[in-house]
Enzyme design. Sequence first.
Site, PDB file in Angstrom:
ATOM      1  CD  GLU A 117      -2.956  -1.093   2.318  1.00  0.00           C
ATOM      2  OE1 GLU A 117      -2.765  -0.289   3.250  1.00  0.00           O
ATOM      3  OE2 GLU A 117      -3.870  -1.911   2.318  1.00  0.00           O
ATOM      4  CG  HIS A 174      -8.373   6.302   2.183  1.00  0.00           C
ATOM      5  ND1 HIS A 174      -8.407   6.059   0.832  1.00  0.00           N
ATOM      6  CD2 HIS A 174      -7.782   5.214   2.737  1.00  0.00           C
ATOM      7  CE1 HIS A 174      -7.857   4.877   0.590  1.00  0.00           C
ATOM      8  NE2 HIS A 174      -7.471   4.343   1.729  1.00  0.00           N
ATOM      9  NE  ARG A 204      -3.975   5.893   3.399  1.00  0.00           N
ATOM     10  CZ  ARG A 204      -4.339   4.936   4.247  1.00  0.00           C
ATOM     11  NH1 ARG A 204      -4.806   5.240   5.429  1.00  0.00           N
ATOM     12  NH2 ARG A 204      -4.250   3.675   3.893  1.00  0.00           N
ATOM     13  CG  HIS A 249      -9.116   6.554   6.276  1.00  0.00           C
ATOM     14  ND1 HIS A 249     -10.124   5.621   6.169  1.00  0.00           N
ATOM     15  CD2 HIS A 249      -7.953   5.841   6.346  1.00  0.00           C
ATOM     16  CE1 HIS A 249      -9.601   4.405   6.183  1.00  0.00           C
ATOM     17  NE2 HIS A 249      -8.307   4.508   6.306  1.00  0.00           N
ATOM     18  NE  ARG A 304      -3.908   5.080  10.051  1.00  0.00           N
ATOM     19  CZ  ARG A 304      -4.340   4.266   9.083  1.00  0.00           C
ATOM     20  NH1 ARG A 304      -3.653   3.195   8.760  1.00  0.00           N
ATOM     21  NH2 ARG A 304      -5.451   4.549   8.446  1.00  0.00           N
TER      22      ARG A 304
HETATM   23  C1  SIN Z   1      -7.072   0.952   2.954  1.00  0.00           C
HETATM   24  O1  SIN Z   1      -7.400  -0.223   2.812  1.00  0.00           O
HETATM   25  O2  SIN Z   1      -6.764   1.696   2.035  1.00  0.00           O
HETATM   26  C2  SIN Z   1      -7.070   1.516   4.317  1.00  0.00           C
HETATM   27  C3  SIN Z   1      -5.955   0.940   5.064  1.00  0.00           C
HETATM   28  C4  SIN Z   1      -5.572   1.881   6.155  1.00  0.00           C
HETATM   29  O3  SIN Z   1      -6.274   2.846   6.422  1.00  0.00           O
HETATM   30  O4  SIN Z   1      -4.518   1.680   6.735  1.00  0.00           O
END
Ligand code: SIN
Length: 568
Positions: free
Chosen positions: A137, A258, A311, A377, A412
Amino acid sequence: MQTPAAVRRAVPLPGRLAAPEPGWTTRADVVVIGSGIAGLTAALRLREHVGKVLVVTKDVLSAGSTQWAQGGIAAALGEGDTPEEHEVDTLVAGAGACDLDAVRVLVGEGPEAVRELIALGARFDVDASGLLALTREGGHHRDRIAHAGGDATGAEIQRALVAAVELAADIEVVQHALAVDLLLAGDGGVAGVTLHVMGEGERDGIGAVHCRAVVLASGGLGQVFSQTTNPGVATGDGMALALRAGATLRDLEFVQFHPTVMYLGPDSRGQQPLISEAVRGEGAFLVDGPPEAGGRRLMQGVHPLADLAPRDVVAKAITRRMHETGRPHLWLDARHLGAPGDGEEYWRRRFPTILATARRHGVDPVTELLPVAPACHYASGGVRTDLWGRSDVPGLYATGEVACSGVHGANRLASNSLLEGLVFSRRIATVLPGELRPWSEPAPDPRAPGLVAGSARRELQELMTDRVGVLRSAEGLAAAGAALADLAGRPAELVDLASWETTNLVTVATALAGAAARREETRGSHWREDHPERDDGRMAGHFDVTLVGGVPSIDFHPAPATDGDLVR
Ligand code: SIN
């Protein structure tokens, strides 16, 4: 750098929530408030070492934010990965505002904590050779996100934890109960907590649980904003209760938006569908229009990690392009995922939740672009704790999203949140039994009661979204501060759940907006259009909020930037 003096603003916040006198009482050694990964991990571990553990949850056991987590849980579990590499990615995402010791605890204890979760019964996805399937991610330089049920990681973890709690006869669970306020002893430490139980079982209405410690694990504050991925229960109750009891809130201005939340139209409010970052981890990319009509990839050339940049970088790039084009959203192109001609099967296996949700809202991600826009988020800040989950109030511990352990800094890192709840709840269960307070009677409560009208909630959310959302400025934050003071003075006509929740929302929103006004720079998820650069010279450190006689006091604590020489 000098610590600026505390700034006091005349915002009359309630010192405690107005509520009827308790109509019932009970006792437990430890009360755990919240039932996600943090709360249930704490309860399951504490029961082995203390007498009675009581878990309080505002809805049913599985209704909190954990259940909704899609992407997964990050830990250095893959071949060749190390806690040190996870540490670097966490520090870089946190934009210099992480606590290095806390990050080392997180990444160092994380792998073992995840293995224990698996031993408890959580079933993670595995690859063809039976090893944990790991994905990537934003902000991670390795595949290190363990997932379950494709994109239903939180639901699987919640299932396993709830099953374990249901087998533990010595954990008492009180569902449909709001934790109203802490009861404090003469020394300012925990003596109990008042609850409002919403009409089920033997107990009903306001009651008092006398206890020797409270573990706050009540989640975040997403409902402060109009659009959020958080469920309706995330009204900042734990942070507000802790603040009223004398705890310190740290880093509240760092609210993560997010980047890819499904856009459902201009009137959509409350919880919105998340499109996990793992979809980008598997190859999807953002576009500013349909590629077949000339739309371009957004993140190429913006950051070396492109669509998998941290992010905050992606959310800012999307917001900028939305402003430039005047569009309310961009798109995620995930039509190419899976083997050619096999997209449907791929989506069903890897992202079943997102597939079903998108189709329910009329978009088929196998063949169509997904409309996405940033939405609130995650609260990276919260109740300030030490490395063992202790707050400033004797006997009050905090873990998970409600806490600020220092691991997230200004932004985060993806999938570090489930891990934080797991790791720090284990830590609390290690120290708390040895430092249980003696039973003490609640002292007469000098805090002034008050209650804000429940009907102010929507106005508050719109104000926070407009003025304290993704993009902030001195002017907008000053206007927000004044409007919040007005809302705080709008008295409730009814003593009910809506008023209690709205009072908590106004309390945390006031602290958040105050800290955001003081942070005159752009760092991580805090984006100031009037201070577009990061300013380590003036702003490396933390803003701490306390409540003094109902008035928020905001103090700056300098701390060296923790991303040092790391590549940004
Ligand atoms: C996501 O699945 O994009 C969220 C994961 C997260 O907030 O750490």
